[in-house]
Design a protein around this motif. Structure first.
Motif, PDB file in Angstrom:
ATOM      1  N   ASP A   1      56.046  37.054  47.103  1.00 58.58           N
ATOM      2  CA  ASP A   1      57.403  36.020  45.891  1.00 58.58           C
ATOM      3  C   ASP A   1      56.990  36.648  44.484  1.00 58.58           C
ATOM      4  O   ASP A   1      57.549  35.835  43.943  1.00 58.58           O
ATOM      5  CB  ASP A   1      57.672  34.888  45.754  1.00 58.58           C
ATOM      6  CG  ASP A   1      57.182  33.991  46.851  1.00 58.58           C
ATOM      7  OD1 ASP A   1      58.128  34.220  47.714  1.00 58.58           O
ATOM      8  OD2 ASP A   1      57.585  32.783  47.415  1.00 58.58           O
TER       9      ASP A   1
ATOM     10  N   ASN B   1      59.054  38.000  41.770  1.00 55.48           N
ATOM     11  CA  ASN B   1      60.587  38.382  42.558  1.00 55.48           C
ATOM     12  C   ASN B   1      61.661  37.418  42.701  1.00 55.48           C
ATOM     13  O   ASN B   1      61.890  36.333  42.444  1.00 55.48           O
ATOM     14  CB  ASN B   1      60.103  38.867  43.255  1.00 55.48           C
ATOM     15  CG  ASN B   1      60.082  38.592  44.486  1.00 55.48           C
ATOM     16  OD1 ASN B   1      60.202  37.077  44.952  1.00 55.48           O
ATOM     17  ND2 ASN B   1      59.375  38.966  45.933  1.00 55.48           N
ATOM     18  N   ARG B   2      62.613  37.891  42.976  1.00 51.63           N
ATOM     19  CA  ARG B   2      63.814  37.669  43.145  1.00 51.63           C
ATOM     20  C   ARG B   2      63.466  36.494  43.678  1.00 51.63           C
ATOM     21  O   ARG B   2      64.303  34.582  43.311  1.00 51.63           O
ATOM     22  CB  ARG B   2      64.562  37.752  42.742  1.00 51.63           C
ATOM     23  CG  ARG B   2      66.709  37.518  42.675  1.00 51.63           C
ATOM     24  CD  ARG B   2      67.914  38.249  43.230  1.00 51.63           C
ATOM     25  NE  ARG B   2      69.400  37.702  42.492  1.00 51.63           N
ATOM     26  CZ  ARG B   2      69.301  37.361  41.452  1.00 51.63           C
ATOM     27  NH1 ARG B   2      69.375  38.917  41.015  1.00 51.63           N
ATOM     28  NH2 ARG B   2      70.697  36.902  40.946  1.00 51.63           N
ATOM     29  N   ARG B   3      63.584  36.544  45.294  1.00 53.74           N
ATOM     30  CA  ARG B   3      63.155  34.989  46.168  1.00 53.74           C
ATOM     31  C   ARG B   3      62.062  34.136  45.569  1.00 53.74           C
ATOM     32  O   ARG B   3      62.865  33.718  46.049  1.00 53.74           O
ATOM     33  CB  ARG B   3      62.720  36.229  47.342  1.00 53.74           C
ATOM     34  CG  ARG B   3      62.644  34.652  48.105  1.00 53.74           C
ATOM     35  CD  ARG B   3      61.825  35.594  49.936  1.00 53.74           C
ATOM     36  NE  ARG B   3      60.795  36.055  49.738  1.00 53.74           N
ATOM     37  CZ  ARG B   3      60.103  36.663  50.169  1.00 53.74           C
ATOM     38  NH1 ARG B   3      60.842  37.000  51.384  1.00 53.74           N
ATOM     39  NH2 ARG B   3      58.766  37.189  50.677  1.00 53.74           N
ATOM     40  N   GLY B   4      61.364  34.344  45.439  1.00 51.45           N
ATOM     41  CA  GLY B   4      59.941  33.505  44.390  1.00 51.45           C
ATOM     42  C   GLY B   4      60.776  33.091  43.365  1.00 51.45           C
ATOM     43  O   GLY B   4      60.530  32.171  43.208  1.00 51.45           O
TER      44      GLY B   4
ATOM     45  N   GLU C   1      63.905  32.988  42.321  1.00 50.82           N
ATOM     46  CA  GLU C   1      65.565  31.280  43.013  1.00 50.82           C
ATOM     47  C   GLU C   1      64.511  30.374  43.954  1.00 50.82           C
ATOM     48  O   GLU C   1      64.709  29.234  43.693  1.00 50.82           O
ATOM     49  CB  GLU C   1      66.198  32.103  44.085  1.00 50.82           C
ATOM     50  CG  GLU C   1      66.750  33.169  43.404  1.00 50.82           C
ATOM     51  CD  GLU C   1      68.201  33.884  43.820  1.00 50.82           C
ATOM     52  OE1 GLU C   1      67.735  33.607  45.224  1.00 50.82           O
ATOM     53  OE2 GLU C   1      68.951  34.091  43.800  1.00 50.82           O
ATOM     54  N   ALA C   2      63.066  30.111  44.235  1.00 53.54           N
ATOM     55  CA  ALA C   2      62.979  29.576  45.297  1.00 53.54           C
ATOM     56  C   ALA C   2      62.188  28.754  44.514  1.00 53.54           C
ATOM     57  O   ALA C   2      62.764  26.791  44.765  1.00 53.54           O
ATOM     58  CB  ALA C   2      61.824  29.630  45.968  1.00 53.54           C
TER      59      ALA C   2
END
Length: 392
Positions: free
Chosen positions: A222, A231-234, A236-237
């Motif tokens: 993440d 990062n973007r995924r981390g 957003e979560a």
């Protein structure tokens, strides 16, 4: 193999098995606290071998290395637990306690022989070392169940070491010689309680190591290694989870989207190494000025998002200005002196329950307005006015 020999080999076997297990884990992670755990279980195995299996030496001198091994076990395991949390390890204090316990033990071994006094000398020393773990962990936050388990393992170990000898020796009436000692109620309780404590302690620490490994893998999955942010995924979560907490608490949330101005030109003119240095400096700058509850991520090549739970428009704007105006200073020692990087920031604030997608859309619109107005500025999102005629 006789029953007595089997019991005598129980703790050395457990110690060697766990020492090997922790050593293999250390080969994978190379964390010092795991090496301390391996050393603790190796020390306890050697100590029990000296105590129960080694040949008898003149004046029972084999008892001395055995009990030094027990103290080393306590010190190394204390170092393993405390070291896991990155806290200072009280090596000097533990060494002083171990030296005093050893001195008292030696006196009651060679000067004025007394088995109960020797028991108290080592038990109190090991118990005090266990209390150092309790003292070190007491003020820190324990977010996971395993953190609380490790704390209580240390607390119960300290209580076991300090109070069990008093209770057992009071009930059994003491021990006069080592023949009776090997058959005594006290030594039987030591053999089995130590086996249970070793197993529980090892399993607890292994679970803690596993949790650390999972957290490290998650951080790698993440995280953005260049900026030090998510990062973007981390992002957003974690931002989604933070917004849900804001909704439950009835709090607003603000979102900043920052874009490094003319970043492609910087890369083309000065090289990607300079561009990477600016990104790294921006990430460090954001972490330095942002509040603890902030969720920050690099969501594009030169685009960053900062979620501020509980922030209204004024507080969010102040932070955005600190991020914008401090960027050049943050980059000063990393890039050519002639280069002055700037950033444009779009800001949106949502009421409790606002979705992350809505905040991202509004902040991105505000960022577009900041770019169109000349860059190097903060622009807050303003909803378009409703035209009454159109509504009618």
């Amino acid at each position: 193999m006789t029953g007595q020999l089997f019991i005598s080999l129980l703790n050395p076997g457990i110690g060697l098995a766990f020492a090997a297990a922790f050593f293999l884990m250390w080969l994978q992670r190379r964390e010092r606290y795991i090496a301390y755990a391996a050393g603790a279980y190796l020390a306890t195995a050697i100590a029990f071998l000296f105590q129960d299996v080694a040949p008898v030496m003149p004046m029972e001198l084999q008892r001395l290395p055995a009990n030094i091994g027990f103290l080393a076990t306590g010190a190394l395991f204390a170092a393993a637990i405390i070291g896991r949390y990155g806290l200072p390890i009280p090596w000097r204090a533990m060494a002083v306690v171990a030296a005093l316990s050893t001195a008292v033990f030696t006196w009651f071994l060679l000067g004025q022989p007394s088995i109960p006094a020797r028991i108290y000398a080592i038990s109190v020393g090991a118990g005090v070392i266990a209390l150092m773990v309790v003292r070190a962990l007491w003020p820190i936050e324990r977010p996971y169940l395993i953190d609380r388990v490790l704390f209580w393992v240390a607390a119960l170990s300290a209580a076991n070491l300090l109070f069990r000898p008093i209770v057992i020796l009071s009930v059994s009436g003491g021990v006069d010689n080592y023949v009776g000692f090997q058959q005594s109620l006290y030594w039987t309780t030591v053999q089995f309680s130590q086996a249970m404590v070793s197993i529980v302690s090892a399993i607890s620490l292994m679970v803690a190591v596993a949790i650390d490994m999972v957290a490290e893998l998650r951080a790698e999955a993440d995280g953005d290694p260049l900026s030090g942010l998510l990062n973007r995924r981390g992002f957003e979560a974690k931002a989604g989870a933070a917004l849900r907490r804001c909704a439950d608490a009835g709090q607003p949330a603000a979102l900043l989207i920052a874009d490094l101005d003319r970043f492609k030109s910087v890369n083309d003119t000065h090289g990607h190494a300079v561009g990477d240095a600016i990104i790294a400096a921006f990430g460090a700058h954001v972490r330095a000025v942002g509040p603890a509850e902030m969720v920050a991520g690099r969501i594009g090549g030169e685009e960053f998002a900062l979620l501020l739970p509980g922030f209204a428009i004024d507080g969010a704007r102040q932070l955005a200005e600190r991020v914008r105006t401090g960027l050049h200073t943050a980059c000063a020692d990393r890039i050519p002196a002639s280069l002055r990087p700037t950033t444009s920031i779009g800001l949106a604030v949502g009421a409790p329950g606002t979705a992350l997608s809505a905040l991202l859309r509004d902040a991105d619109q505000a960022l577009y307005e900041a770019k169109r107005a000349g860059r190097d500025r903060v622009h807050a999102f303003r909803p378009a006015p409703i035209r009454l005629g159109a509504t009618a």
